[in-house]
Write a protein that holds these residues in place. Structure first.
Motif, short mmCIF file in Angstrom:
data_model
loop_
_atom_site.label_atom_id
_atom_site.label_comp_id
_atom_site.label_asym_id
_atom_site.label_seq_id
_atom_site.Cartn_x
_atom_site.Cartn_y
_atom_site.Cartn_z
N ILE A 71 1.19 -0.94 0.30
CA ILE A 71 -0.37 0.11 0.55
C ILE A 71 1.23 1.27 0.46
CG2 ILE A 71 0.11 0.09 2.61
CD1 ILE A 71 -3.53 0.90 1.43
N GLY A 72 1.99 1.44 0.75
CA GLY A 72 2.67 2.19 1.00
C GLY A 72 3.31 2.72 -0.46
N MET A 73 3.37 1.76 -1.20
CA MET A 73 4.88 1.41 -2.20
C MET A 73 4.06 1.95 -3.58
SD MET A 73 6.87 -1.88 -4.50
CE MET A 73 5.12 -1.95 -4.80
N MET A 74 2.75 1.76 -3.79
CA MET A 74 1.61 1.85 -4.92
C MET A 74 0.91 3.52 -4.19
SD MET A 74 1.69 -0.68 -6.73
CE MET A 74 0.29 0.36 -8.24
N ASN A 75 1.38 3.87 -2.94
CA ASN A 75 0.88 5.17 -2.64
C ASN A 75 1.84 6.27 -3.34
OD1 ASN A 75 -1.00 7.65 -1.64
ND2 ASN A 75 0.71 7.29 -0.43
N HIS A 76 2.98 6.14 -2.69
CA HIS A 76 4.66 6.42 -3.60
C HIS A 76 4.35 6.80 -4.39
CE1 HIS A 76 8.26 8.58 -3.42
NE2 HIS A 76 8.68 7.39 -4.29
N LEU A 77 4.07 5.59 -5.90
CA LEU A 77 4.27 4.90 -6.84
C LEU A 77 3.27 6.51 -8.02
CD1 LEU A 77 4.75 1.64 -7.93
CD2 LEU A 77 6.79 3.77 -8.16
N TYR A 78 1.72 5.39 -7.03
CA TYR A 78 0.44 6.56 -7.75
C TYR A 78 0.69 8.20 -7.83
CZ TYR A 78 -1.96 2.92 -9.94
OH TYR A 78 -2.11 1.77 -10.59
N GLU A 79 1.60 8.66 -6.27
CA GLU A 79 1.98 9.96 -6.85
C GLU A 79 2.79 10.41 -7.20
OE1 GLU A 79 1.08 13.96 -4.42
OE2 GLU A 79 0.25 11.98 -4.39
N LYS A 80 3.54 10.08 -7.12
CA LYS A 80 4.54 10.46 -8.21
C LYS A 80 4.01 10.39 -10.27
CE LYS A 80 8.71 10.39 -6.11
NZ LYS A 80 9.56 11.93 -6.46
N SER A 103 15.42 4.43 -7.08
CA SER A 103 15.42 3.54 -7.93
C SER A 103 14.00 3.23 -7.88
CB SER A 103 16.34 2.76 -8.06
OG SER A 103 16.74 1.88 -6.65
N ILE A 104 13.81 3.13 -6.93
CA ILE A 104 11.87 1.95 -7.22
C ILE A 104 11.25 2.89 -8.14
CG2 ILE A 104 10.28 1.36 -6.23
CD1 ILE A 104 12.89 -0.76 -4.97
N TRP A 105 11.16 4.17 -7.99
CA TRP A 105 10.31 4.60 -8.38
C TRP A 105 10.38 4.77 -9.88
CZ3 TRP A 105 9.78 9.24 -11.28
CH2 TRP A 105 10.66 10.34 -11.21
N GLN A 106 11.48 4.92 -9.95
CA GLN A 106 11.95 5.21 -11.14
C GLN A 106 11.81 4.12 -12.33
OE1 GLN A 106 15.65 6.32 -10.60
NE2 GLN A 106 16.21 8.25 -10.23
N PHE A 107 12.05 2.99 -11.62
CA PHE A 107 11.76 1.12 -12.89
C PHE A 107 10.30 1.63 -12.50
CE2 PHE A 107 15.89 -0.31 -10.40
CZ PHE A 107 16.81 -0.70 -12.27
N ILE A 108 9.73 1.26 -11.68
CA ILE A 108 8.14 0.59 -11.31
C ILE A 108 7.08 1.88 -12.14
CG2 ILE A 108 6.66 -0.07 -9.94
CD1 ILE A 108 8.69 -1.30 -8.27
N SER A 109 7.46 3.14 -12.00
CA SER A 109 6.60 4.14 -12.24
C SER A 109 5.55 3.88 -14.11
CB SER A 109 6.59 5.52 -12.01
OG SER A 109 7.60 6.03 -12.57
#
Length: 192
Positions: A71-80, A103-109
């Motif tokens: 949930i935290g990862m997805m919240n961060h990704l969708y905010e970016k 690097s996580i958001w850079q890879f996954i977004s």
């Protein structure tokens, strides 16, 4: 073994290939997979399940693992994605070490939106070549630390920077001084 997973993207280096193989072996053992395994795995997670653990020394200097839930990862990704209008036309520079959380958001977004991630290695140490590559690849989003931005503004050919497709420059990870921000805005103002 990798063919069995029908993976569309495999990236490995000598440094991490042993860990990747260990991970795949553990994954096979955990789910008792055989050569003729043809069905999907049961989903065994919920929003509070661990998505990943990243290690950091933070402000203490003592290494520790930080657990990030789905949930935290997805919240961060969708905010970016929302803040930077990341879509199928976006081109993100993945230039940070995979040891850092950015690097996580850079890879996954871009996996979520259909955009493109460009993975840069040692070229980042040659500012002139890196800026040329950012321009050639039409990068829209670049995230760097303030000290790198200072070095870039001190040493790079400003005409090379002006020819980039950059829409967002994200400066994180260190204290950002007003003087440096003003230098960047002066560049943007004169960008044309």
């Amino acid at each position: 073994m990798l063919k069995k997973f029908r993976s569309k993207f495999n990236y490995t280096t000598e440094k991490n290939s042993v860990n990747i193989i260990r991970c795949i072996i553990s994954y096979c053992d955990e789910y008792n997979m055989s050569e003729d395994y043809n069905s999907n795995l049961d989903k065994k997670y919920d929003p509070s399940s661990v998505a990943y653990i990243i290690y950091t020394s933070g402000s203490t200097g003592k290494p520790k693992g930080v657990i990030v839930e789905h949930i935290g990862m997805m919240n961060h990704l969708y905010e970016k994605i929302s803040c930077m209008n990341i879509d199928e036309n976006t081109r993100i520079s993945q230039n940070s070490s995979q040891c850092f959380d950015i690097s996580i958001w850079q890879f996954i977004s871009c996996l979520i939106t259909g955009g493109t991630v460009y993975i840069y290695g040692d070229i980042i140490y040659d500012i002139t070549k890196f800026i040329m590559k950012l321009s050639e690849d039409k990068i829209n989003i670049l995230e760097i630390v303030p000290s790198y931005l200072g070095t870039l503004l001190d040493n790079a050919d400003m005409d090379s920077i002006k020819s980039t497709s950059l829409k967002y420059l994200v400066v994180t990870g260190e204290m950002l001084k007003t003087e440096l921000v003003n230098r960047w805005f002066e560049y943007v103002k004169n960008r044309g």
